[in-house]
Design a protein around this motif. Structure first.
Motif, PDB file in Angstrom:
ATOM      1  N   ARG A   1       7.820  16.928 -15.071  1.00 43.61           N
ATOM      2  CA  ARG A   1       8.219  18.408 -16.255  1.00 43.61           C
ATOM      3  C   ARG A   1       6.427  18.460 -17.230  1.00 43.61           C
ATOM      4  O   ARG A   1       7.205  19.013 -18.300  1.00 43.61           O
ATOM      5  N   VAL A   2       5.816  18.642 -16.634  1.00 45.31           N
ATOM      6  CA  VAL A   2       3.938  19.053 -16.838  1.00 45.31           C
ATOM      7  C   VAL A   2       3.522  20.305 -16.591  1.00 45.31           C
ATOM      8  O   VAL A   2       4.291  19.938 -14.942  1.00 45.31           O
TER       9      VAL A   2
ATOM     10  N   TYR B   1       0.423  -1.367  -0.152  1.00 45.42           N
ATOM     11  CA  TYR B   1      -0.177   0.179  -0.065  1.00 45.42           C
ATOM     12  C   TYR B   1       0.776   1.165   0.130  1.00 45.42           C
ATOM     13  O   TYR B   1       0.032   2.446   0.138  1.00 45.42           O
ATOM     14  N   SER B   2       2.310   0.921  -0.357  1.00 47.37           N
ATOM     15  CA  SER B   2       3.482   2.597  -0.121  1.00 47.37           C
ATOM     16  C   SER B   2       2.943   2.875  -1.573  1.00 47.37           C
ATOM     17  O   SER B   2       1.687   3.255  -2.670  1.00 47.37           O
ATOM     18  N   LEU B   3       3.584   4.359  -0.946  1.00 47.73           N
ATOM     19  CA  LEU B   3       2.990   5.307  -1.928  1.00 47.73           C
ATOM     20  C   LEU B   3       3.914   4.963  -3.936  1.00 47.73           C
ATOM     21  O   LEU B   3       2.904   5.276  -4.421  1.00 47.73           O
ATOM     22  N   ASP B   4       4.794   4.244  -3.403  1.00 50.54           N
ATOM     23  CA  ASP B   4       5.910   4.298  -5.292  1.00 50.54           C
ATOM     24  C   ASP B   4       4.480   2.800  -5.321  1.00 50.54           C
ATOM     25  O   ASP B   4       4.447   2.832  -7.216  1.00 50.54           O
ATOM     26  N   ALA B   5       4.079   1.748  -4.742  1.00 47.96           N
ATOM     27  CA  ALA B   5       3.574   1.099  -5.577  1.00 47.96           C
ATOM     28  C   ALA B   5       2.019   1.651  -5.841  1.00 47.96           C
ATOM     29  O   ALA B   5       1.166   1.297  -6.944  1.00 47.96           O
ATOM     30  N   GLN B   6       1.230   3.193  -5.257  1.00 48.36           N
ATOM     31  CA  GLN B   6       0.110   3.424  -5.910  1.00 48.36           C
ATOM     32  C   GLN B   6       0.323   4.182  -6.973  1.00 48.36           C
ATOM     33  O   GLN B   6      -0.362   4.365  -8.243  1.00 48.36           O
ATOM     34  N   ALA B   7       1.569   5.020  -7.542  1.00 50.21           N
ATOM     35  CA  ALA B   7       2.492   5.911  -8.734  1.00 50.21           C
ATOM     36  C   ALA B   7       2.421   4.367 -10.257  1.00 50.21           C
ATOM     37  O   ALA B   7       1.291   5.287 -10.616  1.00 50.21           O
TER      38      ALA B   7
ATOM     39  N   LYS C   1      -5.486   2.855 -22.543  1.00 50.07           N
ATOM     40  CA  LYS C   1      -4.567   2.822 -24.141  1.00 50.07           C
ATOM     41  C   LYS C   1      -4.842   3.537 -24.297  1.00 50.07           C
ATOM     42  O   LYS C   1      -5.428   4.473 -25.418  1.00 50.07           O
ATOM     43  N   LEU C   2      -4.662   4.710 -22.808  1.00 47.65           N
ATOM     44  CA  LEU C   2      -4.734   6.596 -23.332  1.00 47.65           C
ATOM     45  C   LEU C   2      -3.566   7.326 -23.971  1.00 47.65           C
ATOM     46  O   LEU C   2      -2.660   6.933 -23.318  1.00 47.65           O
ATOM     47  N   GLU C   3      -3.725   7.251 -24.990  1.00 51.46           N
ATOM     48  CA  GLU C   3      -2.503   8.350 -25.481  1.00 51.46           C
ATOM     49  C   GLU C   3      -2.371   9.540 -25.142  1.00 51.46           C
ATOM     50  O   GLU C   3      -1.402  10.274 -25.243  1.00 51.46           O
ATOM     51  N   ARG C   4      -3.087  10.325 -24.528  1.00 47.90           N
ATOM     52  CA  ARG C   4      -3.103  12.082 -23.790  1.00 47.90           C
ATOM     53  C   ARG C   4      -4.163  11.736 -22.520  1.00 47.90           C
ATOM     54  O   ARG C   4      -5.103  11.808 -23.151  1.00 47.90           O
ATOM     55  N   TYR C   5      -2.937  12.012 -21.512  1.00 47.26           N
ATOM     56  CA  TYR C   5      -4.190  11.975 -20.305  1.00 47.26           C
ATOM     57  C   TYR C   5      -3.812  12.611 -19.706  1.00 47.26           C
ATOM     58  O   TYR C   5      -2.338  13.411 -19.478  1.00 47.26           O
ATOM     59  N   ALA C   6      -4.896  13.431 -18.997  1.00 48.70           N
ATOM     60  CA  ALA C   6      -4.149  14.508 -17.000  1.00 48.70           C
ATOM     61  C   ALA C   6      -4.084  13.788 -16.500  1.00 48.70           C
ATOM     62  O   ALA C   6      -5.398  13.115 -16.053  1.00 48.70           O
ATOM     63  N   PHE C   7      -3.583  13.864 -15.120  1.00 46.03           N
ATOM     64  CA  PHE C   7      -3.908  13.364 -13.262  1.00 46.03           C
ATOM     65  C   PHE C   7      -5.048  14.619 -12.742  1.00 46.03           C
ATOM     66  O   PHE C   7      -4.199  16.104 -12.573  1.00 46.03           O
TER      67      PHE C   7
ATOM     68  N   ALA D   1       3.826  11.214 -12.186  1.00 41.10           N
ATOM     69  CA  ALA D   1       4.234  12.296 -12.515  1.00 41.10           C
ATOM     70  C   ALA D   1       5.624  12.411 -12.498  1.00 41.10           C
ATOM     71  O   ALA D   1       6.508  12.288 -13.360  1.00 41.10           O
ATOM     72  N   ARG D   2       6.881  12.259 -11.461  1.00 41.04           N
ATOM     73  CA  ARG D   2       7.881  12.511 -11.319  1.00 41.04           C
ATOM     74  C   ARG D   2       8.975  11.332 -12.773  1.00 41.04           C
ATOM     75  O   ARG D   2       9.970  11.912 -13.273  1.00 41.04           O
TER      76      ARG D   2
END
Length: 275
Positions: free
Chosen positions: A213-214, A81-87, A98-104, A118-119
Motif C-alpha cells: 500500500r506504499v 530465522y523465518s521470513l516472518d520473524a525477520q519482517a 522512534k522513527l516517525e517516517r521511514y523507507a525500507f 510492508a504488507r
C-alpha cells in the motif's frame, strides 16, 4: 568527502538484540526527509553495505541493519530465522528507534523482508525499494545461486580466510571488497543462512504484492538471472503501482558492479537524488 558514519549501536526489538549502523543523522535537510532502513541480503552484515550507507547518509538519516543471525545481531540455536520473524524485526526496529517516517531499502533477501514487512502496513512506512529480490517460491524456478556457495565460504571464513581465498567465491570484486567480506563472513550463522535459503523456495512473496500500500520501486540487475522481464511483468500485474528500473552492467550485487548506476537508479524516489 567527510564520512557520514555516526555510530554503531544495539537495541532490543522484537525480543532480540538487533545491531545497526547509523549514517547521516537527522539534522539540516535530512530532518525534512524520511529516514532509511537499509536491509542487506543473506550473507551481508551491515558493515559490508557501509559504502552505500555513506552515500545514502548524505541525504537521509540512514540505519543499516544486521539481520538476525548476521553481524553483531543476535544468533542462537533456538532463534527463529523465518521470513516472518525477520519482517517483524524491521517493524520493531523502526518503533524502537522512534522513527516517525521511514523507507525500507532492501537488497535480495532484504527486499523480501521489506516486502513481507510492508504488507502489514506498519505505521510510519512511506515507501519501499526492492532491489533484485529472489522471485523463487513454491512451484517457481529455483534461485540461481546454490547453498554450498554460501555454506562453504562461511566454513572457510570461520577458520580464517584472506582476501585471496575469498576471490574464488567473488572473482570480480575489488581487493577492498574481498578483505571486508573475508573479515565479516564468519559472523553469518550457518543455521540462519540455511533457513533463509530454504525460505527462498518455500515463502511466497508474490502473495505479498497485492497487499503493498506504499509507493514501491523494484530495482533489478541486467545480469544474474534473478529477476527476468517476465517476472517484472507478473509483479506489476500483482502490484500495478510498482515502479521498475533495471541497472545496466550489473549482476545481482548491483552496487559492487555498477555503483554509479545503482545510485542513479533511485532517481528522486526516496525524496532526494543520490547523484
Amino acid at each position: 568527502m567527510p564520512s557520514t558514519y555516526l555510530y554503531g549501536a544495539n537495541v532490543n526489538a522484537n525480543g532480540i538484540r538487533q545491531h545497526y549502523l547509523r549514517y547521516g543523522g537527522n539534522e539540516g535537510e535530512r530532518a525534512k526527509r524520511d529516514a532509511v532502513i537499509l536491509i542487506p541480503g543473506i550473507t551481508s552484515p551491515a558493515v559490508t553495505w557501509g559504502f552505500v550507507a555513506e552515500t545514502l547518509g548524505r541525504q537521509f538519516d540512514t540505519y543499516v541493519l544486521d539481520v538476525r543471525g548476521r553481524g553483531l545481531s543476535e544468533a542462537s540455536t533456538t532463534l527463529d530465522y523465518s521470513l516472518d520473524a525477520q519482517a517483524e524485526d524491521v517493524r520493531a526496529l523502526a518503533q524502537a528507534l522512534k522513527l516517525e517516517r521511514y523507507a525500507f531499502v532492501g537488497h535480495s533477501m532484504g527486499a523480501r523482508i521489506a516486502l513481507r514487512a510492508a504488507r502489514t502496513q506498519p505505521r510510519g512506512l512511506t515507501r519501499a525499494v526492492l532491489i533484485d529480490p529472489p522471485v523463487s517460491g513454491p512451484g517457481r524456478r529455483a534461485y540461481p545461486s546454490k547453498l554450498p556457495w554460501y555454506v562453504d565460504s562461511i566454513a572457510l571464513a570461520t577458520k580464517g580466510i584472506d582476501a585471496e581465498g575469498m576471490r574464488a567465491f567473488c572473482p570480480t570484486w575489488t581487493e577492498e571488497q574481498l578483505r571486508l567480506r573475508a573479515q565479516w563472513l564468519h559472523t553469518c550463522d550457518e543455521r540462519a543462512i540455511r533457513a533463509s535459503f530454504e525460505g527462498f523456495h518455500t515463502d511466497d512473496i508474490h502473495a505479498d504484492l497485492p497487499k503493498l500500500r506504499v509507493p514501491a520501486l523494484l530495482m533489478t540487475a541486467e545480469r544474474g538471472d534473478v529477476v527476468r522481464e517476465t517476472d517484472v511483468a507478473e509483479m506489476q500485474t500483482l502490484a500495478p503501482e510498482l515502479q521498475h528500473t533495471r541497472v545496466p552492467n550489473a549482476g545481482h550485487m548491483i552496487p559492487w558492479d555498477n555503483e554509479a548506476g545503482f545510485y542513479a537508479a533511485f532517481g528522486d524516489f526516496l525524496g532526494a537524488r543520490l547523484v
